[in-house]
Design a protein around this motif. Sequence first.
Motif, short mmCIF file in Angstrom:
data_model
loop_
_atom_site.label_atom_id
_atom_site.label_comp_id
_atom_site.label_asym_id
_atom_site.label_seq_id
_atom_site.Cartn_x
_atom_site.Cartn_y
_atom_site.Cartn_z
N MET A 1 45.81 46.78 39.94
CA MET A 1 45.28 46.02 38.81
C MET A 1 44.33 44.93 39.31
SD MET A 1 47.32 43.71 35.95
CE MET A 1 47.99 45.12 35.06
N LYS A 2 43.13 44.89 38.73
CA LYS A 2 42.17 43.84 39.08
C LYS A 2 42.65 42.49 38.57
CE LYS A 2 38.85 46.49 40.82
NZ LYS A 2 38.39 46.38 42.22
N LYS A 3 42.38 41.46 39.37
CA LYS A 3 42.79 40.11 38.99
C LYS A 3 41.56 39.25 38.76
CE LYS A 3 47.18 40.37 41.45
NZ LYS A 3 48.08 39.74 42.44
N ALA A 4 41.58 38.52 37.65
CA ALA A 4 40.44 37.68 37.28
C ALA A 4 40.90 36.25 37.02
CB ALA A 4 39.74 38.23 36.05
N LEU A 5 40.14 35.31 37.53
CA LEU A 5 40.35 33.89 37.26
C LEU A 5 39.21 33.40 36.38
CD1 LEU A 5 41.59 31.03 37.81
CD2 LEU A 5 40.10 30.92 39.82
N VAL A 6 39.54 32.79 35.26
CA VAL A 6 38.52 32.25 34.36
C VAL A 6 38.68 30.73 34.34
CG1 VAL A 6 37.54 32.25 32.04
CG2 VAL A 6 38.59 34.33 32.96
N LYS A 15 36.51 32.87 25.13
CA LYS A 15 37.62 33.63 24.54
C LYS A 15 37.27 35.11 24.46
CE LYS A 15 37.98 31.00 20.85
NZ LYS A 15 38.50 30.45 19.56
N ARG A 16 36.02 35.39 24.13
CA ARG A 16 35.57 36.79 24.09
C ARG A 16 35.71 37.43 25.47
NH1 ARG A 16 33.59 39.00 18.99
NH2 ARG A 16 32.76 37.27 17.76
N LEU A 17 35.32 36.69 26.49
CA LEU A 17 35.43 37.19 27.86
C LEU A 17 36.87 37.50 28.22
CD1 LEU A 17 34.57 37.71 30.81
CD2 LEU A 17 34.70 35.22 31.17
N VAL A 18 37.76 36.55 27.97
CA VAL A 18 39.17 36.75 28.31
C VAL A 18 39.73 37.97 27.59
CG1 VAL A 18 41.49 35.77 28.13
CG2 VAL A 18 39.58 34.34 28.88
N GLN A 19 39.40 38.13 26.31
CA GLN A 19 39.91 39.28 25.57
C GLN A 19 39.36 40.58 26.14
OE1 GLN A 19 42.35 39.00 23.02
NE2 GLN A 19 42.44 41.14 23.71
N ASN A 20 38.09 40.58 26.54
CA ASN A 20 37.51 41.78 27.16
C ASN A 20 38.26 42.14 28.43
OD1 ASN A 20 35.54 42.02 25.20
ND2 ASN A 20 33.96 40.98 26.38
N LEU A 21 38.59 41.13 29.23
CA LEU A 21 39.31 41.38 30.48
C LEU A 21 40.70 41.93 30.21
CD1 LEU A 21 38.26 38.13 32.40
CD2 LEU A 21 37.36 40.45 32.76
N TYR A 26 43.03 43.82 33.03
CA TYR A 26 42.99 42.88 34.14
C TYR A 26 44.20 41.95 34.06
CZ TYR A 26 38.01 43.89 35.07
OH TYR A 26 36.82 44.48 35.38
N GLU A 27 44.65 41.47 35.20
CA GLU A 27 45.58 40.35 35.22
C GLU A 27 44.72 39.08 35.18
OE1 GLU A 27 48.96 40.05 38.14
OE2 GLU A 27 47.87 38.22 38.71
N VAL A 28 44.90 38.28 34.14
CA VAL A 28 43.99 37.16 33.90
C VAL A 28 44.71 35.82 34.05
CG1 VAL A 28 42.43 36.06 32.24
CG2 VAL A 28 42.62 38.56 32.31
N ASP A 69 39.80 39.17 42.31
CA ASP A 69 38.66 40.08 42.45
C ASP A 69 37.42 39.46 41.83
OD1 ASP A 69 39.99 42.74 43.44
OD2 ASP A 69 41.27 42.00 41.81
N TYR A 70 37.64 38.76 40.70
CA TYR A 70 36.51 38.14 40.00
C TYR A 70 36.88 36.73 39.56
CZ TYR A 70 35.50 43.14 39.55
OH TYR A 70 35.30 44.46 39.80
N VAL A 71 35.95 35.82 39.77
CA VAL A 71 36.10 34.45 39.26
C VAL A 71 34.95 34.20 38.28
CG1 VAL A 71 36.08 31.99 39.81
CG2 VAL A 71 37.28 33.60 41.31
#
Length: 300
Positions: A1-6, A15-21, A26-28, A69-71
């Motif tokens: 599972m890809k992990k993303a930090l926002v 909020k749109r970005l987080v919902q897309n992830l 993604y694990e957000v 994986d993504y910030v």
Amino acid sequence: MKKALVLGGTQFFGKRLVQNLLDADYEVTIATRGKTPDSFGEQVYRLQLDRADKRTLQAAFSSTDTYWDYVFDQTCYSPIEVADVIEVLSGRVGHYVFTSTMAVYDYGVNKLETDYDPYTYPILLRSRKDYTGMSGYREAKRQAEAVLFQTAPFSATAVRFPLVIGQDDYTGRFQFHVRRVMNGEPIGHSNPEDRLGFITSEDAGRFLHFAAKEKLVGPYNAGSSGDLSVQELLDRMGEAAHASKTSAIVEPNDPQSRSPYDVGGSLSMLMTKAIAAGFSFKDMNMALDECIDYYLDQNQ
């Protein structure tokens, strides 16, 4: 599972970005000051920090050894804040997506990414309190991009957005114009022929995710193609509202009537690079008409 930090993610297109992830499994983790509630419940992890205080970053990120994986950086308003994240997250970032702005460009229309080069811009580290007004905002974002591209040990994208519009706009900027046009109230603007570019909050969230997935490197303009003068926008609102006359443009002497779209000149971009990368943006006229109709209904 890809992990993303926002860094951010609790307002508007964040909020749109987080919902897309989340929709993409993604694990957000969202990292904020903790002052704005969100609706994600147990779907996300949370860290509390203050971007202007490096010590809070150190404390927050020392509590986890996660590799992201993504910030996504939604809350940076100074070069020092980028430098602090680069240091604190050393070795723990795959790709970095920085939310920038069309304001990095000098005034004008049809700006290309090459019209501002962050790879060669002289760096001067200052905090957000040192940047005030539109000129300060421009310089803060220029400097932040420069620090990111000249010093980061990981790949990065700087997404340069125009004015963001949508039904979830908490800033009230678009609504300000609709409401005053409906009520026949004046709107102050120093030059109503200034032309501006736009993007929907939905496209903004989608493009940030796209930039990460595709690991786009360097600056990218992101928005609907085309631009519109402030006067043309007000005329369109007046026609949609069936107003007997559109609001008068006056000199912005009264702060209560001054347009929040009075940014000091024309600013619009060409999206050639983003479109060539495979992204499709919503038609500008359709996006504006939908937004106008929505806020007209809200103000009935």
